[in-house]
Every structure is written in C-alpha cells, then in structure tokens.
Design a protein around this motif. Sequence first.
Motif, PDB file in Angstrom:
ATOM      1  N   LEU A  89       0.815  -1.096  -0.091  1.00  0.00           N
ATOM      2  CA  LEU A  89      -0.025   0.044  -0.214  1.00  0.00           C
ATOM      3  C   LEU A  89       0.721   1.314  -0.009  1.00  0.00           C
ATOM      4  N   LYS A  90       1.967   1.114   0.801  1.00  0.00           N
ATOM      5  CA  LYS A  90       3.072   2.262   0.772  1.00  0.00           C
ATOM      6  C   LYS A  90       3.631   2.517  -0.630  1.00  0.00           C
TER       7      LYS A  90
ATOM      8  N   TRP B  59       2.994   1.035  -3.617  1.00  0.00           N
ATOM      9  CA  TRP B  59       2.116   1.439  -4.701  1.00  0.00           C
ATOM     10  C   TRP B  59       1.462   3.034  -4.625  1.00  0.00           C
ATOM     11  N   GLY B  60       1.123   3.251  -3.501  1.00  0.00           N
ATOM     12  CA  GLY B  60       0.556   4.603  -3.435  1.00  0.00           C
ATOM     13  C   GLY B  60       1.533   5.616  -3.667  1.00  0.00           C
ATOM     14  N   GLU B  61       2.830   5.544  -3.427  1.00  0.00           N
ATOM     15  CA  GLU B  61       3.811   6.428  -3.953  1.00  0.00           C
ATOM     16  C   GLU B  61       4.143   6.459  -5.411  1.00  0.00           C
TER      17      GLU B  61
ATOM     18  N   LYS C 258       2.003   5.102  -8.113  1.00  0.00           N
ATOM     19  CA  LYS C 258       0.946   5.175  -8.924  1.00  0.00           C
ATOM     20  C   LYS C 258       0.928   6.824  -9.461  1.00  0.00           C
TER      21      LYS C 258
END
Length: 98
Positions: free
Chosen positions: A72-73, A75-77, A79
């Motif tokens: 989550l960390k 991919w969040g950064e 994308k």
Amino acid sequence: MFVRIVKMGFQPDKIDAFFENFEANKNQIRNFEGCLFLELYRDKNNTNQFFTYSYWEDEAALENYRKSDLFLKVWGETKVWFNQKPEAWSVDKVVSLE
C-alpha cells in the motif's frame, strides 16, 4: 509457483523518483513472504516503460503482499507518477531453458 508481470509507464520527469523508491523498497519486496524472485526491466525504445517480473509461491502469497502495508505504501507512492494505466498479468511458467 507463478509469475507476475507488471507494466508501468511513467511521466519522464518522475523516473528518477521511481528509481529511488524502487531502490529503497526492492529488498523488502523480494524478502516478503512468498516472493521467490524479483527483477525490474526497462524498455529499450520507450524508456519511460518499466516492467516488474516476480515469482510467487502461489496466488495467496501475492494477495497477502497486495494487502500488506508495504504494498500500500509503495504502490501509493508509485501510482502518482504514471502517465498511463498500469497492466498486470499472472502467468504460469510452462517451459524454462537455461
């Protein structure tokens, strides 16, 4: 075991940020439970295109990773730097020659 291939296209001015992020997290991803192999490729002609290539013990291992705080960390950064929708394939290795 199966193989996961992810194609990502980045804004040209965000490629260095992507490299930094990948470098900072690659060992944690590779050592995540169930991940057996991890590589990053860059297209020779379209240099803002990258591919990750990873082996996973099974689909449950990949799903555990995709639900993890690490994913989550990362991919969040990542994308926010895309210039196109990413594509992903889960494939079974049929033949391997060395």
